[in-house]
Design a protein around this motif. Structure first.
Motif, PDB file in Angstrom:
ATOM      1  N   ALA A 239      43.776 -44.800  75.727  1.00 32.13           N
ATOM      2  CA  ALA A 239      44.483 -46.082  75.824  1.00 32.13           C
ATOM      3  C   ALA A 239      43.567 -47.155  76.415  1.00 32.13           C
ATOM      4  O   ALA A 239      43.621 -48.322  76.017  1.00 32.13           O
ATOM      5  N   MET A 303      48.468 -44.094  67.104  1.00 33.04           N
ATOM      6  CA  MET A 303      47.172 -44.649  67.489  1.00 33.04           C
ATOM      7  C   MET A 303      46.230 -44.718  66.300  1.00 33.04           C
ATOM      8  O   MET A 303      45.457 -45.680  66.156  1.00 33.04           O
ATOM      9  N   ASN A 342      52.859 -46.070  72.227  1.00 32.02           N
ATOM     10  CA  ASN A 342      53.338 -46.393  73.570  1.00 32.02           C
ATOM     11  C   ASN A 342      54.631 -45.666  73.905  1.00 32.02           C
ATOM     12  O   ASN A 342      54.799 -45.138  75.013  1.00 32.02           O
ATOM     13  N   SER A 345      53.840 -41.972  74.419  1.00 29.91           N
ATOM     14  CA  SER A 345      52.991 -41.793  75.597  1.00 29.91           C
ATOM     15  C   SER A 345      53.803 -41.910  76.881  1.00 29.91           C
ATOM     16  O   SER A 345      53.690 -41.086  77.797  1.00 29.91           O
ATOM     17  N   THR A 369      44.141 -48.536  82.539  1.00 30.40           N
ATOM     18  CA  THR A 369      44.147 -49.074  81.174  1.00 30.40           C
ATOM     19  C   THR A 369      44.070 -50.592  81.136  1.00 30.40           C
ATOM     20  O   THR A 369      43.654 -51.166  80.119  1.00 30.40           O
TER      21      THR A 369
END
Length: 416
Positions: A239, A303, A342, A345, A369
């Motif tokens: 990330a 991703m 997101n 995660s 991040t």
């Protein structure tokens, strides 16, 4: 509980539409997010219109909004693990409403200055940092683990709608009411969010601490837990890589769109707004993707899509219909993919990290991040200067693609 267990049980539990307390949290946060987008536009416009701010002063104001992420995020994680999270959320909303009210008050009394705006922006940023950390830690106390994907998807959908509609709403309000008065809309949004949180009835247990420790040791424990987990470590570092290179895109794309492709400001804004539309689609599809692929594979897929989509940007041939279609496709797919990433995660952290540590782990993620973002801006300026905007975007897209391949090969999907 594994990701497959979460998804299996999610199919057996009624949806969050029936959870009144979640609806209060969700509704209040949606109103608050819309107001926040208004202030993001209104603060710099207040500085420009009322105070005739220079570019350097605008940069200082922007830095004041960003600095709290680096200065207080880790401490915010400690606080979120030592106290009940709902009072922290209520206090942060009330505090932001009170602090931002100072902008129109000072404007009306001729006491507004760049220094005052910077202080207001910094304090608001501190309260936002505390809110964001406590917010992720609070959701598992409000909804069952098997509904975390659904909860995070709905919250991401609200964020996407706010990103799309908030800037337009902000522009209309500022045109109609002036920038300082428009900030009062944000204050009202924070008050609505605080009132919604006050009406939640689900009891929250104070986090249990094994022993009294110092803030430094608590911060160190959050860092240690995050870095010792291979799953959390891989997700966090990837990330960070994404944020570093995506900030290059944020810096270079306006130059590329205006100077290379000849897009006007309206065209450029429309292309960028397409990313929020894609993010809304990703938030709506995240649950189904998780059910079909598993949480880990859905995260990796998101991703990969977000990273690959950036390669479309430097391929746009010009400002015509074809070029705009390519740019819009790139931003839509990027927004879709990063929303899916997101949501899953955050869900994995909430589902796997013990409750007394989740505040600090979330703070560690946010700190690491976000810490790379300023470097991304500098890198973007350097690449655009040396290679030109189009080549800079191509190099960045390749870098994101390589990172995505490494992420796919990291066995993160199998671990989760």
């Amino acid at each position: 509980m594994s990701s497959s267990d979460l998804l299996t049980k999610a199919e057996e539990v009624p949806g969050l539409w029936r959870n009144r307390d979640f609806r209060k949290l969700w509704g209040g946060q949606t109103v608050s997010l819309l107001g926040s987008r208004v202030t993001e536009l209104a603060l710099p416009l207040t500085a420009i219109v009322l105070l005739d701010a220079s570019p350097a002063q605008l940069g200082l104001l922007n830095a004041a909004q960003y600095l709290p992420v680096l200065c207080v995020t880790l401490l915010a994680g400690v606080i979120a693990d030592r106290a009940r999270r709902r009072p922290l959320l209520i206090g942060a909303n009330l505090g932001r409403a009170a602090v931002l009210t100072l902008v129109p008050l000072l404007a009306w009394t001729q006491g507004l200055s760049i220094g005052a705006l910077c202080v207001i922006a910094f304090v608001t940023g501190v309260l936002t940092a505390q809110f964001d950390v406590a917010y992720q830690a609070y959701l598992p106390a409000l909804v069952p683990k098997e509904q975390l994907v659904e909860g995070n998807s709905k919250l991401q959908a609200s964020r996407s709608v706010a990103e799309t509609a908030g800037q337009g709403l902000g522009g209309a309000l500022i045109q109609w009411l002036t920038a300082p008065v428009a900030i009062l809309v944000d204050c009202l949004g924070y008050l609505v969010a605080a009132a919604a949180l006050l009406r939640i009835r689900t009891p929250e247990v104070r986090p249990v601490r094994a022993a009294r420790t110092s803030v430094r040791k608590d911060v160190a424990e959050g860092l240690r837990v995050t870095l010792r987990s291979r799953l959390l470590r891989v997700i966090m570092f990837h990330a960070s890589w994404y944020n570093l290179l995506w900030d290059v895109v944020l810096v270079v794309f306006p130059l590329y769109g205006i100077r290379v492709l000849g897009l006007g400001p309206a065209g450029l804004g429309g292309v960028v707004a397409a990313g929020s539309i894609g993010a809304l689609g990703g938030s709506l599809a995240a649950g189904r993707l998780g059910a079909r692929l598993g949480v880990g594979r859905a995260m990796v897929f998101g991703m990969a899509v977000a990273s690959a989509a950036t390669l479309l940007l430097p391929l746009a041939p010009g400002p015509g219909a074809t070029g705009i279609a390519v740019l819009v496709a790139g931003y839509v797919l990027n927004g879709f993919g990063i929303a899916v990433f997101n949501i899953h995660s955050i869900t994995l952290r909430q589902a796997t990290v013990p409750g007394h540590l989740i505040g600090r782990v979330s703070a560690t993620f946010r700190f690491v991040t976000w810490a790379v973002i300023p470097a991304g801006g500098l890198l973007g300026g350097l690449l655009a200067t040396v290679f030109g905007p189009r080549t800079a975007l191509l190099v960045t897209g390749v870098g994101l693609g390589v990172g995505a391949v490494v992420f796919v090969l990291s066995r993160t999907a199998k671990q989760s």
